[in-house]
Design a protein around this motif. Sequence first.
Motif, short mmCIF file in Angstrom:
data_model
loop_
_atom_site.label_atom_id
_atom_site.label_comp_id
_atom_site.label_asym_id
_atom_site.label_seq_id
_atom_site.Cartn_x
_atom_site.Cartn_y
_atom_site.Cartn_z
N LEU A 123 0.82 -1.21 0.00
CA LEU A 123 0.00 0.00 0.00
C LEU A 123 0.85 1.26 0.00
CD1 LEU A 123 -2.82 -0.98 2.54
CD2 LEU A 123 -3.03 -0.75 0.06
N VAL A 124 1.95 1.23 0.74
CA VAL A 124 2.85 2.37 0.80
C VAL A 124 3.43 2.67 -0.57
CG1 VAL A 124 5.11 3.13 1.65
CG2 VAL A 124 3.44 2.19 3.24
N ASN A 125 3.74 1.61 -1.31
CA ASN A 125 4.36 1.78 -2.62
C ASN A 125 3.40 2.32 -3.68
OD1 ASN A 125 6.92 0.90 -1.84
ND2 ASN A 125 6.41 -1.24 -2.15
N ILE A 126 2.10 2.17 -3.47
CA ILE A 126 1.14 2.60 -4.50
C ILE A 126 0.31 3.81 -4.08
CG2 ILE A 126 0.95 0.24 -5.39
CD1 ILE A 126 -1.82 0.09 -4.06
N THR A 127 0.40 4.22 -2.81
CA THR A 127 -0.44 5.32 -2.32
C THR A 127 0.37 6.61 -2.23
OG1 THR A 127 -1.72 3.77 -0.99
CG2 THR A 127 -1.92 6.11 -0.45
N PRO A 128 -0.11 7.71 -2.83
CA PRO A 128 0.58 9.00 -2.68
C PRO A 128 0.64 9.41 -1.21
CG PRO A 128 -1.09 9.10 -4.42
CD PRO A 128 -1.31 7.81 -3.68
N LYS A 129 1.78 9.86 -0.77
CA LYS A 129 1.96 10.19 0.64
C LYS A 129 1.00 11.30 1.09
CE LYS A 129 5.59 11.00 4.05
NZ LYS A 129 7.05 11.14 4.28
N MET A 131 -1.98 11.69 0.35
CA MET A 131 -3.36 11.22 0.48
C MET A 131 -3.56 10.29 1.67
SD MET A 131 -5.15 12.59 -1.91
CE MET A 131 -6.60 11.53 -1.86
N ILE A 132 -2.50 9.91 2.35
CA ILE A 132 -2.61 8.83 3.34
C ILE A 132 -3.48 9.23 4.52
CG2 ILE A 132 -0.53 9.38 4.67
CD1 ILE A 132 -1.77 5.89 3.62
N MET A 135 -7.15 9.28 3.53
CA MET A 135 -7.64 7.92 3.33
C MET A 135 -7.98 7.28 4.67
SD MET A 135 -5.76 4.61 1.60
CE MET A 135 -4.70 4.32 3.04
N ILE A 161 0.39 1.73 9.22
CA ILE A 161 0.50 2.39 7.92
C ILE A 161 1.34 3.66 8.05
CG2 ILE A 161 -0.80 3.67 6.18
CD1 ILE A 161 -3.07 1.64 6.57
N THR A 235 -8.21 15.45 8.59
CA THR A 235 -6.91 15.47 7.90
C THR A 235 -6.10 16.69 8.32
OG1 THR A 235 -7.84 14.31 5.99
CG2 THR A 235 -5.79 15.54 5.64
#
Length: 514
Positions: A123-129, A131-132, A135, A161, A235
Amino acid sequence: MTSTINTKTSILNRTLDKIERLGNKLPHPFMIFLGLMIITVGLSSLLQALDVSVALEKIDHGVISHTIITANSLLDKDGLLFMLSSVLSNFTGFFPLGTVFFMMLGVGIAEGSGLLRTLLSYLVNITPKAMITSMIVFLGIFSNIASAVGYIVLVPLAGLIFLQFGRHPIAGLAAAFAGVSGGWSANILIGATDATFAGISTAAARLIDHQYSVLATSNWYFMIVSTFLITLIGTWVTDKIIEPRLGPYHESDDTRAELAKQEVVALKISSLALLSYLALIVFAYLPESSLLRNPATGGLADSPLMKNLIVLIGLGFAVWGTIFGYVAKQFNSAHDVATAMTQAITQLAGFLVLIFFAAQFIAYFNYSNLGIIFAIKGANALQATGLTGIWLVLGLIILTALLNLLIAVDSAKWAIMAPIFVPMFMLLGLSPELTQVAYRIGDSVTNIIAPTMPLFPLIVAFCQKYNPQLGVGSVVAMMLPYSVAFLVGWTLLLILWFTLGLPLGPDALLHYPH
């Protein structure tokens, strides 16, 4: 401009630092609950001696009953016998105990097999930082459709995460907890909570209008917009206030760890097994005679599927983790699976100590009737103010937010308050749907700072995994900015909604034609 912002931030940080220092000076959380138990015992005896009582109209399964509630002393014969005989049942019957224990067995397998580490790395590799955080907060809000799942599953995962992203894990816990609990009533879907509130509101409304019905969708439009508002606020508070105060976490993992080929294969195979498991549940639910459906209505609301969702999710984690472990060569025998479950349960030791005393306090508080008495007295005080229109609605929000610190179970509190406020507001020209929205806002925003909330000790235990020095007071101080921001933002949204005259849901108006 920069100087002004820094000054405001500095004032906020200094205030929160003072609250946190005060919290850290408090005794161990179990001593706090022990002190609350002693206060409850003394107060119950005093109020009984003063013959304090309130008139109560309560709704139970659509039936309205009228009764007089008096304070029950915990120091008379019956009270002393209750305290003596209920010690074990208070603990073993405490809702979070069995739920958390069972879920930790399944999650423990998933963690011990390496599944969670692999999944989070992916998930870390595919998720823009960037946006975490959004999300995490959004998923927290969305998870309330499945009752307590978000508390038990998403909150600890959010810490992991954040850790994978090289961020402070406690900030992840706070963001998820804010979404799950602070945004409890918001969602983009209609859930069991909506149906429960609607049923109670309908019965209360029929005290005035025998034909009136409040639908489960009566707050839907407002709650959809609320979901995105709470996501934005949560957020901002996490990124701008909470995480900067926490500072760097020096034990963070490699945020961009490369996955071994065997782990990738194991993740694919185990995920296919999980999808097959979920498909089996869906197909089992489809027949009209399915045992997973509500036997009375044939629907999803209040069905065995929803009531046992925690069990099904726990089993899902167990299946997912076990298959991953064997394919990835992390498990070689049943002994390895048992070891993973054992290690997960050992993490609950501090939680078990906390909830033993928390369970006793809540049982004492319920037995004494102090919560009901305070709720009715507060309602009467609000009615006596003479407020009208939107000001009356705002008064209900604030009163509910305060009472939520004493009575944290949302449906139980609404069953007490609805027969008072729904008819009163109808006579003043405000709809039951609007009254219900006001209650739901107040009920949600202080969940995250209410130690009486049954799952609050679990959140404290999750935080102590990363910082053993954090106690109840520190967690309350950390969550306070969320609570205040949610209260202000959500209330302003309702004021805007009221001013524009927008419907709260399908055929759900703001005013009642009296």
